[in-house]
Design an enzyme around this catalytic site. Structure first.
Site, short mmCIF file in Angstrom:
data_model
loop_
_atom_site.label_atom_id
_atom_site.label_comp_id
_atom_site.label_asym_id
_atom_site.label_seq_id
_atom_site.Cartn_x
_atom_site.Cartn_y
_atom_site.Cartn_z
CD GLU A 137 -2.51 -1.38 2.91
OE1 GLU A 137 -2.16 -0.68 3.67
OE2 GLU A 137 -3.05 -2.51 3.05
CG PHE B 23 1.51 0.73 10.96
CD1 PHE B 23 2.25 1.45 11.98
CD2 PHE B 23 1.09 1.56 10.01
CE1 PHE B 23 2.11 2.85 12.07
CE2 PHE B 23 1.22 2.85 9.94
CZ PHE B 23 1.54 3.45 10.94
CG HIS C 277 -1.26 2.39 13.65
ND1 HIS C 277 -2.71 2.32 14.16
CD2 HIS C 277 -1.42 2.55 12.45
CE1 HIS C 277 -3.41 2.11 13.13
NE2 HIS C 277 -2.44 2.34 12.22
CG ASP D 86 0.36 -2.41 15.16
OD1 ASP D 86 0.18 -2.51 16.49
OD2 ASP D 86 1.35 -1.92 14.36
CG PHE D 87 -1.60 -2.85 9.47
CD1 PHE D 87 -2.36 -2.56 10.60
CD2 PHE D 87 -1.54 -1.86 8.54
CE1 PHE D 87 -2.56 -1.18 11.13
CE2 PHE D 87 -1.79 -0.41 8.82
CZ PHE D 87 -2.13 -0.10 10.25
CD GLU E 266 -3.78 -4.52 5.31
OE1 GLU E 266 -4.94 -4.80 5.26
OE2 GLU E 266 -3.23 -3.51 5.74
#
Lengths: 335, 326
Positions: free
Chosen positions: B30, B84, B130, B86-87, B61
């Protein structure tokens, strides 16, 4: 790998007979898997594709040998249609060293990478983005290959389905999404849990992808539809989606007797059997019943021999449990 | 060549070097194209290599990592960015169930040479969704290699090794280090995965750190030196392959061990390392081991709260001081 499609014309009786025989081999392999499970020689579970043969065989007939195929946990028919032998598949189910995946995969992970059948995946919908990636790769390398993801109706409610369709469309990739809609998401009618009537085809237009519906039990119709969509994809016109309407003869998995299905529905679909349909076409083309019976006989012999060979194959070496994690063949995680 | 390079420049430089030498290397993610990435870690790649090799994706994702997997299985060497770390949870199926297992469950038929890059960790005040240090998520999964460089030169050298690896690598770039500077990497710089580095020699205690905790451990070592405690600092660099031998070798000298982890103590990589030391190096120890790690809470927003949760120089100094008195 050949660059040409395997078949030229399904009105050719020899070709149609060959497709019939492939389906007959798959049907008998599935029956053998079922019997072996009941006799305790197959552990775990199986998700049999008896009834779905025309989708795998018809689609494969329209593909090049070097096209990529991705399947689901109900993927025996796709592995067989893309070159895996009944012996390799049954040996895998029976946990033999000679199994297609060395007995590390089992029924749900049949894979024949040498034939670009790149796997059967047991997390519903996960392989759709992989097929998109394979198609992206084909385009980057300029090979003219396409990728095909076969999936069930249940996968259409997974996020990855939608992400895959959008990415394939926005990147205009040569990928085909082929839904085997057998009316049931595991034990539940797909219609009860889906907002549209055609779970795959009705969603495709939202991504700018043509969604087609085909009689998934008619091997000729499937072949023609896939041939058309594959041609578009190869020409650079982007992805296609085909919803093949079909029916499984067994339950979702070994644990499922499928008693939830109305008797009249089962009867109606069993009368619309893909092998019967192909036999009817062969008869229309003037193929003698004896010729078809001979094909059945060959299929029977192949599968019987495969069952015996798989039964007699050795178990895997326990030490092989610690191989194949990494590309060097090992599993060592410390230096 | 510049005298210094930032960590964020090193990411782009590391990728660019591999893209120049191997046409099979392609990037997707992205905002990584003309925008150069939200952290500017792909700046310049689109200009140099064009949209045919640097592909902007939708916010998808699963499709990013799933497509990278399919491409890796069919002849490419994709480098996928998950913005990130976290993703990673949004595509966790691919990292936990698909990518690391496909080789094994197909009996070795399929190879997946891909890199998933991601910005990891806290320190920038991005809040609980994040800021996590998530390398431990990957550590629980057999079949993933895990790289987490601490310096710009290591970013380049380990990126080369990761992209050339025939195995899948999750490459953790630390957000808190992006602006840090260091010596540039020489041409053809490759740091093989699984080789820890002894960044500071010492005789009294071994501090083992990863990524953002490396400069923190070095700062703590300087403070401790003022108190007469001579700390050796080991940068682990990778969690898989894990270079426990360098740690054991250091312990043979210092006999005291402290792990410094940004991730939560519960399930942290230090637990694995310490268990190896207990198994194989118990006789080397003159004191209990200590783990400085994050508290088992979501990362809070305010600096003062975040500092309370994750390791700080003060916490490391205090822990080592206590241990030295044991």
């Amino acid at each position: 790998m050949t660059a040409a499609p395997r078949t030229a014309d399904v009105s050719d009786t020899a070709e149609l007979l060959a497709l019939y025989e492939e389906m007959a081999v798959i049907r008998r392999t599935e029956k053998a898997a079922h019997d072996l499970f009941l006799s305790g020689l197959v552990k775990g579970t199986t998700h049999l594709a008896a009834g779905h043969e025309a989708v795998a065989v018809g689609a494969s007939a329209a593909l090049r040998d070097d096209d990529y195929v991705f399947a689901t946990y109900r993927g025996h028919h796709h592995a067989l249609a893309r070159g895996a032998t009944p012996e390799e598949c049954l040996a895998e189910l029976m946990s033999r060293a000679s199994g297609l995946c060395g007995a590390k995969g089992g029924s749900m992970h049949l894979t024949k990478a040498s034939g670009n059948m790149l796997g059967s995946y047991a997390i519903v919908g996960a392989h759709l983005p992989m097929a998109v990636g394979a198609a992206w790769s084909a385009r980057l390398r300029g090979t003219g290959q396409i990728a095909v993801a076969f999936f069930g109706d249940g996968a259409t409610n997974i996020g990855a389905f939608h992400e895959a369709l959008n990415l394939a469309a926005v990147w205009k990739l040569p990928v085909l999404f082929v839904c085997e809609n057998n009316l049931y998401m595991e034990y539940t009618p797909i219609a009860d849990v889906t907002a549209v009537a055609h779970p795959a085809a009705d969603r495709a237009p939202a991504y700018g992808i043509p969604g087609e519906i085909v009689d998934g039990n008619d091997v000729v119709a499937v072949r023609e539809a896939v041939d058309r969509l594959a041609g578009r994809a190869r020409a650079g016109d982007g992805p296609g989606l085909l919803e093949a309407q079909t029916y499984r003869h067994f339950g979702h998995s070994r644990a499922d007797p499928a008693t939830y299905r109305p008797a009249e529905e089962v009867e109606r679909w069993l009368k619309h059997d893909p092998l019967d349909l192909a036999r009817g076409r062969l008869a229309e083309l003037g193929v003698p019943a004896g010729t078809v019976a001979a094909a059945d006989g060959r299929a029977e012999a192949v599968v019987q021999a495969a069952v015996e060979a798989a039964k007699n194959a050795p178990a895997p070496d326990p030490r092989d449990a610690l191989t194949d994690v990494w590309a060097d063949g090992g599993a060592r995680w410390r230096t | 060549m510049a005298d210094v390079i930032t960590y964020r420049q090193a990411v782009a430089e590391g990728i660019a070097r591999e893209m120049r030498r191997d046409p099979a290397v392609v990037c997707l993610g992205e905002d990584i194209g003309a925008a150069g990435g939200v952290f500017k870690t792909t700046a310049g790649l689109h200009e140099e290599f064009g949209s045919g090799r640097v592909w902007d994706t939708p916010i998808s994702e699963q499709a990013i990592v799933g497509a990278a997997m399919g491409a890796a299985m069919t002849g490419m060497r994709p480098v996928a960015e998950i913005m990130f770390s976290d993703f990673l949870a949004c595509c966790w199926d691919y990292l936990a169930n698909e990518i690391p297992k496909v080789r094994y469950m197909t009996g070795g038929q399929v190879t997946v040479p891909l890199v998933v890059r991601t910005a990891n960790g806290g320190g920038l005040g991005f809040g609980a969704q994040h800021s996590q240090a998530t390398e431990n998520w990957a550590l629980t999964v057999p079949g993933l290699k895990i790289a987490a460089p601490a310096t710009p030169a290591d970013v380049i050298g380990m990126m080369a090794a990761a992209i050339r690896s025939d195995d899948p690598v999750v490459f953790f770039e630390h957000k808190g280090l992006l602006a840090t500077k260091g010596p540039p990497a020489p041409p053809d710089h490759v740091v093989e995965l699984g080789q820890a580095a002894v960044l500071r020699e010492g005789d009294d205690v071994t501090l083992v750190a990863l990524a953002s905790m490396v400069p923190l451990a070095l700062a703590a070592a300087e403070r401790l030196a003022e108190e007469g405690i001579d700390a050796e600092v080991v940068d682990l660099r990778c969690l898989v392959p894990l270079d426990a031998m360098t740690v054991l070798g250091s312990l043979a000298k210092t006999s005291r061990l402290v792990t410094v982890e940004e991730n939560p103590y519960q399930g942290g990589w230090g637990g694995t390392l310490v268990s190896i030391v207990a198994d194989e190096g118990f006789g080397l120890l003159d004191a209990p081991v200590r783990r400085v790690a994050a508290a088992c809470v979501p990362l809070p927003f305010a600096d003062v709260l975040e500092a309370e949760v994750i390791p700080t120089v003060d916490k490391v100094v205090a822990t080592v001081r206590d241990l030295s008195a044991y």
